[in-house]
Write a protein that holds these residues in place. Sequence first.
Motif, PDB file in Angstrom:
ATOM      1  N   PRO A 189     -95.665 -45.028 -30.150  1.00  0.00           N
ATOM      2  CA  PRO A 189     -95.729 -44.252 -28.913  1.00  0.00           C
ATOM      3  C   PRO A 189     -96.023 -45.085 -27.655  1.00  0.00           C
ATOM      4  O   PRO A 189     -95.562 -44.720 -26.564  1.00  0.00           O
ATOM      5  N   ASP A 190     -96.744 -46.180 -27.782  1.00  0.00           N
ATOM      6  CA  ASP A 190     -97.004 -47.019 -26.605  1.00  0.00           C
ATOM      7  C   ASP A 190     -95.722 -47.593 -26.016  1.00  0.00           C
ATOM      8  O   ASP A 190     -95.678 -47.961 -24.842  1.00  0.00           O
ATOM      9  N   ASP A 191     -94.669 -47.695 -26.830  1.00  0.00           N
ATOM     10  CA  ASP A 191     -93.393 -48.267 -26.399  1.00  0.00           C
ATOM     11  C   ASP A 191     -92.462 -47.227 -25.778  1.00  0.00           C
ATOM     12  O   ASP A 191     -91.344 -47.561 -25.368  1.00  0.00           O
ATOM     13  N   LEU A 192     -92.884 -45.970 -25.707  1.00  0.00           N
ATOM     14  CA  LEU A 192     -91.990 -44.904 -25.254  1.00  0.00           C
ATOM     15  C   LEU A 192     -91.378 -45.120 -23.870  1.00  0.00           C
ATOM     16  O   LEU A 192     -90.189 -44.850 -23.695  1.00  0.00           O
ATOM     17  N   PRO A 193     -92.108 -45.612 -22.867  1.00  0.00           N
ATOM     18  CA  PRO A 193     -91.443 -45.821 -21.573  1.00  0.00           C
ATOM     19  C   PRO A 193     -90.242 -46.773 -21.678  1.00  0.00           C
ATOM     20  O   PRO A 193     -89.163 -46.481 -21.149  1.00  0.00           O
ATOM     21  N   ALA A 194     -90.408 -47.889 -22.375  1.00  0.00           N
ATOM     22  CA  ALA A 194     -89.314 -48.844 -22.541  1.00  0.00           C
ATOM     23  C   ALA A 194     -88.204 -48.246 -23.405  1.00  0.00           C
ATOM     24  O   ALA A 194     -87.007 -48.427 -23.120  1.00  0.00           O
ATOM     25  N   PHE A 195     -88.583 -47.530 -24.467  1.00  0.00           N
ATOM     26  CA  PHE A 195     -87.610 -46.901 -25.360  1.00  0.00           C
ATOM     27  C   PHE A 195     -86.757 -45.886 -24.599  1.00  0.00           C
ATOM     28  O   PHE A 195     -85.517 -45.927 -24.670  1.00  0.00           O
ATOM     29  N   CYS A 196     -87.400 -45.005 -23.862  1.00  0.00           N
ATOM     30  CA  CYS A 196     -86.665 -43.980 -23.113  1.00  0.00           C
ATOM     31  C   CYS A 196     -85.725 -44.609 -22.088  1.00  0.00           C
ATOM     32  O   CYS A 196     -84.572 -44.186 -21.944  1.00  0.00           O
ATOM     33  N   SER A 197     -86.189 -45.616 -21.394  1.00  0.00           N
ATOM     34  CA  SER A 197     -85.359 -46.305 -20.407  1.00  0.00           C
ATOM     35  C   SER A 197     -84.117 -46.907 -21.057  1.00  0.00           C
ATOM     36  O   SER A 197     -82.998 -46.781 -20.542  1.00  0.00           O
ATOM     37  N   LYS A 198     -84.292 -47.552 -22.200  1.00  0.00           N
ATOM     38  CA  LYS A 198     -83.169 -48.222 -22.867  1.00  0.00           C
ATOM     39  C   LYS A 198     -82.205 -47.235 -23.512  1.00  0.00           C
ATOM     40  O   LYS A 198     -80.989 -47.479 -23.516  1.00  0.00           O
ATOM     41  N   ILE A 199     -82.695 -46.124 -24.082  1.00  0.00           N
ATOM     42  CA  ILE A 199     -81.739 -45.178 -24.668  1.00  0.00           C
ATOM     43  C   ILE A 199     -80.896 -44.538 -23.564  1.00  0.00           C
ATOM     44  O   ILE A 199     -79.698 -44.356 -23.738  1.00  0.00           O
ATOM     45  N   ILE A 200     -81.504 -44.268 -22.423  1.00  0.00           N
ATOM     46  CA  ILE A 200     -80.748 -43.714 -21.299  1.00  0.00           C
ATOM     47  C   ILE A 200     -79.676 -44.706 -20.867  1.00  0.00           C
ATOM     48  O   ILE A 200     -78.514 -44.334 -20.651  1.00  0.00           O
ATOM     49  N   GLU A 201     -80.035 -45.964 -20.767  1.00  0.00           N
ATOM     50  CA  GLU A 201     -79.089 -47.008 -20.382  1.00  0.00           C
ATOM     51  C   GLU A 201     -77.931 -47.091 -21.390  1.00  0.00           C
ATOM     52  O   GLU A 201     -76.761 -47.151 -21.005  1.00  0.00           O
ATOM     53  N   GLU A 202     -78.248 -47.090 -22.674  1.00  0.00           N
ATOM     54  CA  GLU A 202     -77.209 -47.198 -23.706  1.00  0.00           C
ATOM     55  C   GLU A 202     -76.340 -45.949 -23.758  1.00  0.00           C
ATOM     56  O   GLU A 202     -75.121 -46.047 -23.939  1.00  0.00           O
ATOM     57  N   PHE A 203     -76.932 -44.764 -23.598  1.00  0.00           N
ATOM     58  CA  PHE A 203     -76.138 -43.539 -23.596  1.00  0.00           C
ATOM     59  C   PHE A 203     -75.215 -43.508 -22.382  1.00  0.00           C
ATOM     60  O   PHE A 203     -74.094 -43.023 -22.473  1.00  0.00           O
ATOM     61  N   ALA A 204     -75.669 -44.032 -21.251  1.00  0.00           N
ATOM     62  CA  ALA A 204     -74.826 -44.092 -20.052  1.00  0.00           C
ATOM     63  C   ALA A 204     -73.651 -45.043 -20.279  1.00  0.00           C
ATOM     64  O   ALA A 204     -72.529 -44.780 -19.849  1.00  0.00           O
ATOM     65  N   GLU A 205     -73.913 -46.143 -20.987  1.00  0.00           N
ATOM     66  CA  GLU A 205     -72.859 -47.125 -21.259  1.00  0.00           C
ATOM     67  C   GLU A 205     -71.822 -46.585 -22.230  1.00  0.00           C
ATOM     68  O   GLU A 205     -70.631 -46.851 -22.097  1.00  0.00           O
ATOM     69  N   GLY A 206     -72.274 -45.862 -23.246  1.00  0.00           N
ATOM     70  CA  GLY A 206     -71.346 -45.248 -24.192  1.00  0.00           C
ATOM     71  C   GLY A 206     -71.085 -46.078 -25.421  1.00  0.00           C
ATOM     72  O   GLY A 206     -71.935 -46.847 -25.866  1.00  0.00           O
ATOM     73  N   LYS A 207     -69.877 -45.930 -25.968  1.00  0.00           N
ATOM     74  CA  LYS A 207     -69.513 -46.560 -27.238  1.00  0.00           C
ATOM     75  C   LYS A 207     -69.582 -48.086 -27.160  1.00  0.00           C
ATOM     76  O   LYS A 207     -69.342 -48.680 -26.124  1.00  0.00           O
ATOM     77  N   HIS A 208     -69.853 -48.674 -28.315  1.00  0.00           N
ATOM     78  CA  HIS A 208     -69.889 -50.121 -28.481  1.00  0.00           C
ATOM     79  C   HIS A 208     -68.869 -50.492 -29.548  1.00  0.00           C
ATOM     80  O   HIS A 208     -69.140 -50.372 -30.734  1.00  0.00           O
ATOM     81  N   GLU A 209     -67.710 -50.928 -29.134  1.00  0.00           N
ATOM     82  CA  GLU A 209     -66.620 -51.193 -30.073  1.00  0.00           C
ATOM     83  C   GLU A 209     -66.903 -52.339 -31.027  1.00  0.00           C
ATOM     84  O   GLU A 209     -66.280 -52.469 -32.051  1.00  0.00           O
ATOM     85  N   GLU A 210     -67.852 -53.206 -30.683  1.00  0.00           N
ATOM     86  CA  GLU A 210     -68.132 -54.362 -31.525  1.00  0.00           C
ATOM     87  C   GLU A 210     -69.070 -54.042 -32.672  1.00  0.00           C
ATOM     88  O   GLU A 210     -69.336 -54.880 -33.504  1.00  0.00           O
ATOM     89  N   GLN A 211     -69.599 -52.818 -32.722  1.00  0.00           N
ATOM     90  CA  GLN A 211     -70.545 -52.465 -33.791  1.00  0.00           C
ATOM     91  C   GLN A 211     -69.882 -52.586 -35.146  1.00  0.00           C
ATOM     92  O   GLN A 211     -68.704 -52.315 -35.311  1.00  0.00           O
ATOM     93  N   THR A 212     -70.662 -53.011 -36.106  1.00  0.00           N
ATOM     94  CA  THR A 212     -70.200 -53.037 -37.484  1.00  0.00           C
ATOM     95  C   THR A 212     -71.080 -52.139 -38.314  1.00  0.00           C
ATOM     96  O   THR A 212     -72.253 -51.939 -38.003  1.00  0.00           O
ATOM     97  N   VAL A 213     -70.502 -51.593 -39.344  1.00  0.00           N
ATOM     98  CA  VAL A 213     -71.263 -50.692 -40.229  1.00  0.00           C
ATOM     99  C   VAL A 213     -71.521 -51.403 -41.539  1.00  0.00           C
ATOM    100  O   VAL A 213     -70.702 -52.073 -42.068  1.00  0.00           O
TER     101      VAL A 213
END
Length: 181
Positions: free
Chosen positions: A157-181
């Motif tokens: 929970p102490d990391d929530l400010p950084a976590f929330c900021s980064k998920i918003i940034e990544e969701f704004a960016e969208g798909k990552h075609e280089e991801q591997t499963v």
Amino acid sequence: MQLGGKHIALIATDEFEDSELTQPLDALRETGAEVTVVSIKPDTITGKNGTEIHVDALVDDADSSEYHGLVIPGGVGNPDKLRTDEGAVSFVRDFFEQHKPVGAICHGPWLLVEADVVDGRTVTSWPSLKTDLVNAGANWVDEEVVVDEGLVTSRNPDDLPAFCSKIIEEFAEGKHEEQTV
């Protein structure tokens, strides 16, 4: 950063870490994102500290293609229950197969281990998950927030400010075609 027009899934069940669900939920909604709470249980789910959250959709009825990203809160009981549900595991795996951003905090990465999507990824988590993540092929680091090709992880929970900021940034960016499963 605004997320108007983005539809985000948040997967959880009982015993979630209250702040790790409510703070990302509120942060995403404040950006204009539509957030759907997806669960293995209907009606409401209850956090370990008593917070009740309305469930919008059951995982077996949810279609990952309808969402732009996924959030997995922690709490020991939440991901532990979710990782034993085949539908929940499949739902999570689908986001990686579609190269969509995913955020997981604290014990949330347990669900990523079960979905078999952390091999070769750099992640962080609650310290007790380190061995599970390493055994699943992840590179585990002890950092506030880690981003690896659209996968955002944090420790507690102490990391929530950084976590929330980064998920918003990544969701704004969208798909990552280089991801591997």
